[in-house]
Design an enzyme around this catalytic site. Structure first.
Site, PDB file in Angstrom:
ATOM      1  N   ALA A 189      -8.615  -1.601   6.129  1.00  0.00           N
ATOM      2  CA  ALA A 189      -8.465  -2.985   6.580  1.00  0.00           C
ATOM      3  C   ALA A 189      -9.293  -3.339   7.818  1.00  0.00           C
ATOM      4  O   ALA A 189      -9.116  -4.434   8.365  1.00  0.00           O
ATOM      5  CB  ALA A 189      -6.999  -3.349   6.821  1.00  0.00           C
ATOM      6  N   ALA A 190     -10.217  -2.474   8.226  1.00  0.00           N
ATOM      7  CA  ALA A 190     -11.113  -2.858   9.341  1.00  0.00           C
ATOM      8  C   ALA A 190     -11.840  -4.146   8.971  1.00  0.00           C
ATOM      9  O   ALA A 190     -11.930  -5.088   9.772  1.00  0.00           O
ATOM     10  CB  ALA A 190     -12.119  -1.749   9.621  1.00  0.00           C
ATOM     11  N   GLY A 191     -12.342  -4.190   7.736  1.00  0.00           N
ATOM     12  CA  GLY A 191     -13.051  -5.379   7.264  1.00  0.00           C
ATOM     13  C   GLY A 191     -12.122  -6.592   7.234  1.00  0.00           C
ATOM     14  O   GLY A 191     -12.529  -7.707   7.549  1.00  0.00           O
ATOM     15  N   ASP A 192     -10.884  -6.388   6.855  1.00  0.00           N
ATOM     16  CA  ASP A 192      -9.921  -7.503   6.781  1.00  0.00           C
ATOM     17  C   ASP A 192      -9.613  -8.044   8.171  1.00  0.00           C
ATOM     18  O   ASP A 192      -9.558  -9.263   8.376  1.00  0.00           O
ATOM     19  CB  ASP A 192      -8.616  -7.030   6.117  1.00  0.00           C
ATOM     20  CG  ASP A 192      -8.851  -6.601   4.672  1.00  0.00           C
ATOM     21  OD1 ASP A 192      -9.822  -7.095   4.075  1.00  0.00           O
ATOM     22  OD2 ASP A 192      -8.076  -5.769   4.178  1.00  0.00           O
ATOM     23  N   SER A 197      -1.915  -2.455  11.688  1.00  0.00           N
ATOM     24  CA  SER A 197      -3.008  -2.140  12.624  1.00  0.00           C
ATOM     25  C   SER A 197      -3.643  -3.398  13.233  1.00  0.00           C
ATOM     26  O   SER A 197      -4.441  -3.293  14.174  1.00  0.00           O
ATOM     27  CB  SER A 197      -4.083  -1.315  11.915  1.00  0.00           C
ATOM     28  OG  SER A 197      -4.797  -2.125  11.005  1.00  0.00           O
ATOM     29  N   SER A 214     -18.743   1.496  11.916  1.00  0.00           N
ATOM     30  CA  SER A 214     -18.789   1.745  13.362  1.00  0.00           C
ATOM     31  C   SER A 214     -20.090   1.253  13.999  1.00  0.00           C
ATOM     32  O   SER A 214     -20.160   1.051  15.208  1.00  0.00           O
ATOM     33  CB  SER A 214     -18.621   3.241  13.635  1.00  0.00           C
ATOM     34  OG  SER A 214     -19.662   3.927  12.998  1.00  0.00           O
ATOM     35  N   ASP A 268       0.841  -1.201   0.000  1.00  0.00           N
ATOM     36  CA  ASP A 268       0.000   0.000   0.000  1.00  0.00           C
ATOM     37  C   ASP A 268       0.874   1.248   0.000  1.00  0.00           C
ATOM     38  O   ASP A 268       1.769   1.396   0.846  1.00  0.00           O
ATOM     39  CB  ASP A 268      -0.905   0.022   1.243  1.00  0.00           C
ATOM     40  CG  ASP A 268      -1.911  -1.123   1.242  1.00  0.00           C
ATOM     41  OD1 ASP A 268      -2.054  -1.801   0.210  1.00  0.00           O
ATOM     42  OD2 ASP A 268      -2.567  -1.325   2.291  1.00  0.00           O
ATOM     43  N   GLY A 286      -3.143  -5.541   1.047  1.00  0.00           N
ATOM     44  CA  GLY A 286      -3.790  -6.570   0.222  1.00  0.00           C
ATOM     45  C   GLY A 286      -4.809  -7.284   1.092  1.00  0.00           C
ATOM     46  O   GLY A 286      -4.495  -7.702   2.206  1.00  0.00           O
TER      47      GLY A 286
END
Ligand code: ATP
Ligand code: RIB
Length: 311
Positions: A257-260, A299, A231, A21, A47
């Site tokens: 990347a919260a979803g990841d 993160s 959120s 990234d 990724g």
């Protein structure tokens, strides 16, 4: 908490993309045609596949990552990073003659982002590669994939998981229509709102459409639906439960990347054999922690932090 302990180390397979990234911090996401001055520039491992593999490994799983990188410096660095996180990288194909996956990311002051991806080597992960790595699936408790690699490759992964009786979790990101032949082999699907709208062929949607969208996806394949709502949390639809599971409150620094992280932690927890509700809670804790920090893989929190974080 939850009955999932660090010692369990359940085996999972993650199939998907590996990117580097290139991140610019900006005051707001530029509009079409707009040029704006950013502040910091960062090069960060990312990724969707790799982020989910790293998140799952840090969340306590024994992860085998199936992916494709180039023999360029980005690919070499990525392989080194996965090994440092204890991920089995023996099923990562190295494809010369192309570049490793790259994502250009703007991160705004409110934590929102915009992302463009040049897939490069990620487009070189083919169904025959998955069949070639079939033996690696033995003993896995969960197989997890996303859509930053060719759809036929995802279908091959679902087919192998299905044939071996392993639950297959699909994070349908980036958004795309899902063939029925694939959806019928998915045990759990985890779209965000935009992805759910694409799967259900909607051009427009609002908050009130969420139960309907979850219902349509559920009815189509009998698949458990975890519709992620940023959120606000997750809307869950199963055979015997339907409703919102609220998320944790944090100050967002970067939602990339919260979803990841959610998907990686969810897969690790489910592979340990705990209940879906407990696994969703564990995953929401991990994802909320991740949005308090900059970057994709940096993160992702570790097991102890997920269990102990004081929200
Ligand atoms: P992204 O594309 O940003 O990686 P996504 O759109 O795939 O994420 P989201 O629905 O935004 O997925 O987030 C996944 C989960 O992460 C949510 O269900 C929630 O548990 C957690 N999450 C995301 N954003 C926040 C936030 N601002 N505060 C707390 N939790 C969050
Ligand atoms: O989901 C976040 C990821 O999407 C980033 O790491 C970027 O590489 C893109 O694939």
């Amino acid at each position: 908490m939850h009955g999932y302990t660090k010692k369990m180390k359940p085996k999972i397979i993650v199939i998907g993309s590996s990117n580097t990234d290139m991140v610019v911090k900006v005051p707001h996401i530029p509009a079409p045609g707009e040029t704006i001055m950013g502040t910091d520039f960062l090069t960060i491992p990312g990724g969707k596949g790799a982020n989910q593999a790293v998140a799952a490994a840090r969340a306590g799983a024994d992860v085998t990552f199936i992916a494709c990188v180039s023999d360029d410096s980005f690919g070499k660095q990525a392989l080194e990073n996965y090994r440092k996180d204890g991920i089995d990288a023996s099923c990562i194909k190295v494809q010369p003659g192309t570049h490793s996956g790259i994502a250009l990311i703007n991160v705004a002051e409110d934590g929102e982002n915009s992302i463009s991806v040049a897939p490069g080597a990620n487009s070189w992960l083919f169904p025959e590669d998955i069949y070639g790595f079939e033996g690696a699936f033995d003993g896995a408790k969960v197989v997890l994939a996303q859509l930053e690699i060719p759809m036929e490759t995802v279908e091959a992964a679902a087919e192998v998981a299905h044939a071996k009786g392993i639950p297959f979790i699909l994070n349908p990101a980036p958004g795309a229509a899902i063939p029925e032949s694939l959806l019928s082999k998915v045990t759990i699907i985890t779209p965000n709102e935009t992805e759910a709208a694409i799967i259900t062929s909607r051009k427009n949607f609002s908050e009130k459409d969420i139960p309907q969208m979850a219902g349509e996806i559920f009815e189509n394949g009998g698949t458990t639906v975890l519709l992620t709502l940023g959120s606000k949390g997750v809307y869950l639809k199963t055979f015997d439960f339907e409703g919102l599971i609220p998320g944790y409150k944090v100050k967002a620094v970067d939602t990339t990347a919260a979803g990841d992280v959610f998907n990686g932690a969810l897969s690790a927890a489910l592979a340990s054999g705990i209940e879906l509700n407990d696994a969703v809670d564990f995953a929401q804790r991990a994802a909320a922690i991740s949005v308090t920090r900059m970057g994709a893989q940096p993160s992702a929190p570790h097991f102890d932090e997920i269990q102990q974080y004081n929200f």
